[in-house]
Design a protein around this motif. Structure first.
Motif, PDB file in Angstrom:
ATOM      1  N   PHE A  49       4.748  14.274   2.470  1.00  0.00           N
ATOM      2  CA  PHE A  49       4.732  13.060   3.293  1.00  0.00           C
ATOM      3  C   PHE A  49       4.219  11.913   2.439  1.00  0.00           C
ATOM      4  O   PHE A  49       3.077  11.902   1.983  1.00  0.00           O
ATOM      5  CB  PHE A  49       3.825  13.240   4.510  1.00  0.00           C
ATOM      6  CG  PHE A  49       3.850  12.069   5.454  1.00  0.00           C
ATOM      7  CD1 PHE A  49       4.814  11.972   6.443  1.00  0.00           C
ATOM      8  CD2 PHE A  49       2.909  11.058   5.346  1.00  0.00           C
ATOM      9  CE1 PHE A  49       4.845  10.896   7.304  1.00  0.00           C
ATOM     10  CE2 PHE A  49       2.927   9.969   6.210  1.00  0.00           C
ATOM     11  CZ  PHE A  49       3.894   9.901   7.189  1.00  0.00           C
ATOM     12  N   ARG A  50       5.071  10.931   2.228  1.00  0.00           N
ATOM     13  CA  ARG A  50       4.687   9.776   1.424  1.00  0.00           C
ATOM     14  C   ARG A  50       5.380   8.535   1.972  1.00  0.00           C
ATOM     15  O   ARG A  50       6.390   8.621   2.673  1.00  0.00           O
ATOM     16  CB  ARG A  50       5.060   9.982  -0.041  1.00  0.00           C
ATOM     17  CG  ARG A  50       6.541  10.149  -0.301  1.00  0.00           C
ATOM     18  CD  ARG A  50       6.829  10.407  -1.770  1.00  0.00           C
ATOM     19  NE  ARG A  50       8.256  10.478  -2.045  1.00  0.00           N
ATOM     20  CZ  ARG A  50       8.973  11.588  -1.943  1.00  0.00           C
ATOM     21  NH1 ARG A  50       8.389  12.729  -1.555  1.00  0.00           N
ATOM     22  NH2 ARG A  50      10.268  11.569  -2.212  1.00  0.00           N
ATOM     23  N   GLY A  51       4.816   7.366   1.640  1.00  0.00           N
ATOM     24  CA  GLY A  51       5.411   6.141   2.148  1.00  0.00           C
ATOM     25  C   GLY A  51       4.742   4.908   1.585  1.00  0.00           C
ATOM     26  O   GLY A  51       3.802   4.984   0.787  1.00  0.00           O
ATOM     27  N   THR A  52       5.246   3.737   2.017  1.00  0.00           N
ATOM     28  CA  THR A  52       4.703   2.452   1.574  1.00  0.00           C
ATOM     29  C   THR A  52       4.680   1.485   2.761  1.00  0.00           C
ATOM     30  O   THR A  52       5.497   1.575   3.675  1.00  0.00           O
ATOM     31  CB  THR A  52       5.544   1.825   0.450  1.00  0.00           C
ATOM     32  OG1 THR A  52       6.901   1.637   0.918  1.00  0.00           O
ATOM     33  CG2 THR A  52       5.546   2.700  -0.784  1.00  0.00           C
ATOM     34  N   ILE A  53       3.747   0.560   2.710  1.00  0.00           N
ATOM     35  CA  ILE A  53       3.652  -0.540   3.665  1.00  0.00           C
ATOM     36  C   ILE A  53       3.553  -1.819   2.866  1.00  0.00           C
ATOM     37  O   ILE A  53       2.694  -1.944   1.975  1.00  0.00           O
ATOM     38  CB  ILE A  53       2.423  -0.396   4.581  1.00  0.00           C
ATOM     39  CG1 ILE A  53       2.533   0.866   5.431  1.00  0.00           C
ATOM     40  CG2 ILE A  53       2.271  -1.620   5.477  1.00  0.00           C
ATOM     41  CD1 ILE A  53       1.292   1.165   6.226  1.00  0.00           C
ATOM     42  N   GLY A  54       4.423  -2.777   3.156  1.00  0.00           N
ATOM     43  CA  GLY A  54       4.412  -4.045   2.436  1.00  0.00           C
ATOM     44  C   GLY A  54       4.316  -5.229   3.379  1.00  0.00           C
ATOM     45  O   GLY A  54       4.928  -5.234   4.450  1.00  0.00           O
ATOM     46  N   ALA A 100       7.227  -4.465   6.036  1.00  0.00           N
ATOM     47  CA  ALA A 100       8.150  -3.328   5.932  1.00  0.00           C
ATOM     48  C   ALA A 100       7.350  -2.039   5.831  1.00  0.00           C
ATOM     49  O   ALA A 100       6.261  -2.001   5.239  1.00  0.00           O
ATOM     50  CB  ALA A 100       9.070  -3.479   4.723  1.00  0.00           C
ATOM     51  N   PHE A 101       7.910  -1.013   6.443  1.00  0.00           N
ATOM     52  CA  PHE A 101       7.295   0.317   6.400  1.00  0.00           C
ATOM     53  C   PHE A 101       8.379   1.316   6.013  1.00  0.00           C
ATOM     54  O   PHE A 101       9.485   1.295   6.558  1.00  0.00           O
ATOM     55  CB  PHE A 101       6.699   0.665   7.754  1.00  0.00           C
ATOM     56  CG  PHE A 101       6.303   2.110   7.893  1.00  0.00           C
ATOM     57  CD1 PHE A 101       5.182   2.585   7.245  1.00  0.00           C
ATOM     58  CD2 PHE A 101       7.068   2.983   8.658  1.00  0.00           C
ATOM     59  CE1 PHE A 101       4.813   3.926   7.358  1.00  0.00           C
ATOM     60  CE2 PHE A 101       6.707   4.322   8.785  1.00  0.00           C
ATOM     61  CZ  PHE A 101       5.575   4.794   8.137  1.00  0.00           C
ATOM     62  N   ALA A 102       8.061   2.172   5.074  1.00  0.00           N
ATOM     63  CA  ALA A 102       9.002   3.214   4.644  1.00  0.00           C
ATOM     64  C   ALA A 102       8.226   4.499   4.425  1.00  0.00           C
ATOM     65  O   ALA A 102       7.139   4.484   3.841  1.00  0.00           O
ATOM     66  CB  ALA A 102       9.713   2.799   3.359  1.00  0.00           C
ATOM     67  N   ASN A 103       8.779   5.594   4.923  1.00  0.00           N
ATOM     68  CA  ASN A 103       8.142   6.870   4.632  1.00  0.00           C
ATOM     69  C   ASN A 103       9.193   7.971   4.496  1.00  0.00           C
ATOM     70  O   ASN A 103      10.314   7.841   4.963  1.00  0.00           O
ATOM     71  CB  ASN A 103       7.105   7.230   5.704  1.00  0.00           C
ATOM     72  CG  ASN A 103       7.714   7.968   6.881  1.00  0.00           C
ATOM     73  OD1 ASN A 103       8.479   7.386   7.634  1.00  0.00           O
ATOM     74  ND2 ASN A 103       7.372   9.238   7.048  1.00  0.00           N
ATOM     75  N   ASP A 104       8.801   8.998   3.832  1.00  0.00           N
ATOM     76  CA  ASP A 104       9.679  10.138   3.573  1.00  0.00           C
ATOM     77  C   ASP A 104       8.878  11.401   3.877  1.00  0.00           C
ATOM     78  O   ASP A 104       7.867  11.688   3.237  1.00  0.00           O
ATOM     79  CB  ASP A 104      10.131  10.119   2.113  1.00  0.00           C
ATOM     80  CG  ASP A 104      11.219  11.164   1.824  1.00  0.00           C
ATOM     81  OD1 ASP A 104      11.178  12.234   2.456  1.00  0.00           O
ATOM     82  OD2 ASP A 104      12.067  10.908   0.962  1.00  0.00           O
ATOM     83  N   MET A 129       0.851  -1.186   0.000  1.00  0.00           N
ATOM     84  CA  MET A 129       0.000   0.000   0.000  1.00  0.00           C
ATOM     85  C   MET A 129       0.885   1.233   0.000  1.00  0.00           C
ATOM     86  O   MET A 129       1.807   1.342   0.811  1.00  0.00           O
ATOM     87  CB  MET A 129      -0.907   0.007   1.236  1.00  0.00           C
ATOM     88  CG  MET A 129      -1.826   1.228   1.299  1.00  0.00           C
ATOM     89  SD  MET A 129      -2.896   1.242   2.762  1.00  0.00           S
ATOM     90  CE  MET A 129      -1.684   1.628   4.029  1.00  0.00           C
ATOM     91  N   ALA A 130       0.605   2.143  -0.889  1.00  0.00           N
ATOM     92  CA  ALA A 130       1.360   3.394  -0.982  1.00  0.00           C
ATOM     93  C   ALA A 130       0.452   4.563  -0.637  1.00  0.00           C
ATOM     94  O   ALA A 130      -0.756   4.536  -0.914  1.00  0.00           O
ATOM     95  CB  ALA A 130       1.934   3.558  -2.387  1.00  0.00           C
ATOM     96  N   PHE A 131       1.027   5.576  -0.026  1.00  0.00           N
ATOM     97  CA  PHE A 131       0.247   6.760   0.325  1.00  0.00           C
ATOM     98  C   PHE A 131       1.099   8.012   0.112  1.00  0.00           C
ATOM     99  O   PHE A 131       2.316   7.998   0.237  1.00  0.00           O
ATOM    100  CB  PHE A 131      -0.243   6.689   1.778  1.00  0.00           C
ATOM    101  CG  PHE A 131       0.830   6.410   2.790  1.00  0.00           C
ATOM    102  CD1 PHE A 131       1.534   7.435   3.404  1.00  0.00           C
ATOM    103  CD2 PHE A 131       1.144   5.095   3.129  1.00  0.00           C
ATOM    104  CE1 PHE A 131       2.519   7.169   4.330  1.00  0.00           C
ATOM    105  CE2 PHE A 131       2.137   4.821   4.059  1.00  0.00           C
ATOM    106  CZ  PHE A 131       2.828   5.872   4.664  1.00  0.00           C
TER     107      PHE A 131
END
Length: 290
Positions: free
Chosen positions: A22-27, A59-63, A14-16
């Protein structure tokens, strides 16, 4: 003899992006495969053996305005399980078995702001790399006995050994059932249970739960459970059950959200005791040919 093979693979992402920096992904990924062998020794003795492998990853990544955060968690599990069941009489069933699990855990955090800073080997300065390899061995025995036409009992014992913790635990269980008539049954049960995994849950972020092992710094969670219940069938197509339960809990773990520089599982959890009790209602209506 019967042999079966199975497998499963899923990968979700899932990407937001709030379009304001503010953006990120959850996998979340799940992969597993298993081989199962069922062998009939005789009319009253049979066995089932299973070899399986699985890997769970999230995994979680955000910027946020150029400041990057990365968190990942994975569990790899090789399991060998076997049990033998013997039916010496129509009123008695004996069952015994073993289970061996080989786990590899990895938990990584990168709060440096640089997405490429974590090389997977060092911790400190906003970086965390936890890895644990463990082997758990278990064995159990269980007896089901129809004592009279209406009264039955089940007793069992499970033994566990945690290699990383160098700890052995014992889980006895006992249950009674009394068939008052064809539509009413009374039951009581008691048992000791141990939980190997520790859930690192963030209340407002529960879709990204992570799991950590019982390493040499923490004990497995323990629960002593008591249950009283009644099963009824008011009509031929309706079941209605009620259960009262009480649980005494120890070695409970709750995530310390402010811990960012630990090197062991204990560094990231509060530890305590507790209890749980309540009543549960179950109603079921059957319909159709199924």
């Amino acid at each position: 003899d019967r042999v079966s093979l199975s497998g499963f693979r899923s990968a979700d992402e899932m990407a937001f992006d709030n379009n304001a920096g503010f953006r990120g992904t959850i996998g979340i990924n799940n992969t597993n495969s298993a081989a199962r062998w069922t062998h009939l020794f005789s009319e009253d003795v049979f066995s089932v053996f299973t070899l399986s492998w699985s890997r769970y990853e999230n995994a979680f990544a955000n910027d946020a305005a150029g400041f990057a955060v990365r968190v990942s968690n994975s569990i790899e599990d090789w399991t060998l399980k076997g049990n033998v069941e013997w039916l010496p009489t129509t009123d008695l069933t004996l069952k015994t078995g073993i289970e061996v699990n080989a786990y590899t855990f990895e938990f990584k955090q990168n709060f440096t702001g640089n997405a490429d800073a974590n090389d997977g080997r060092r911790s400190g300065g906003g970086l965390l790399n936890l890895r644990a390899d463990d082997v758990i061995g278990s064995g159990f025995g269980q007896i089901n006995w129809q004592l009279t036409e209406r009264f039955s009992a089940q007793a069992g014992l499970r033994a566990n050994y945690y290699q990383l913790r160098e700890l052995a635990t014992w889980d006895p269980r006992f249950a009674l059932r009394y068939q008052y008539d064809t539509d009413i049954a009374l039951k009581a049960a008691w048992g000791v249970y141990h939980q190997y995994f520790h859930l690192a849950a963030i209340p407002d972020f529960s879709f990204f739960d992570t799991w950590l092992p019982t390493d040499e710094t923490v004990d497995p969670g323990k629960s002593v459970q008591y249950v009283l219940g009644i099963e009824t069938r008011p009509t031929s197509d309706i079941d209605f059950n009620v259960e009262l339960y009480y649980k005494r809990l120890s070695s409970l773990s709750e995530l310390n959200q402010f811990a960012t520089r630990g090197t062991t599982v204990r560094d990231y959890f509060y530890n305590g005791r507790g209890e749980s009790y309540g009543i549960e209602f179950f109603a079921q209506k059957k319909m159709g040919r199924f």
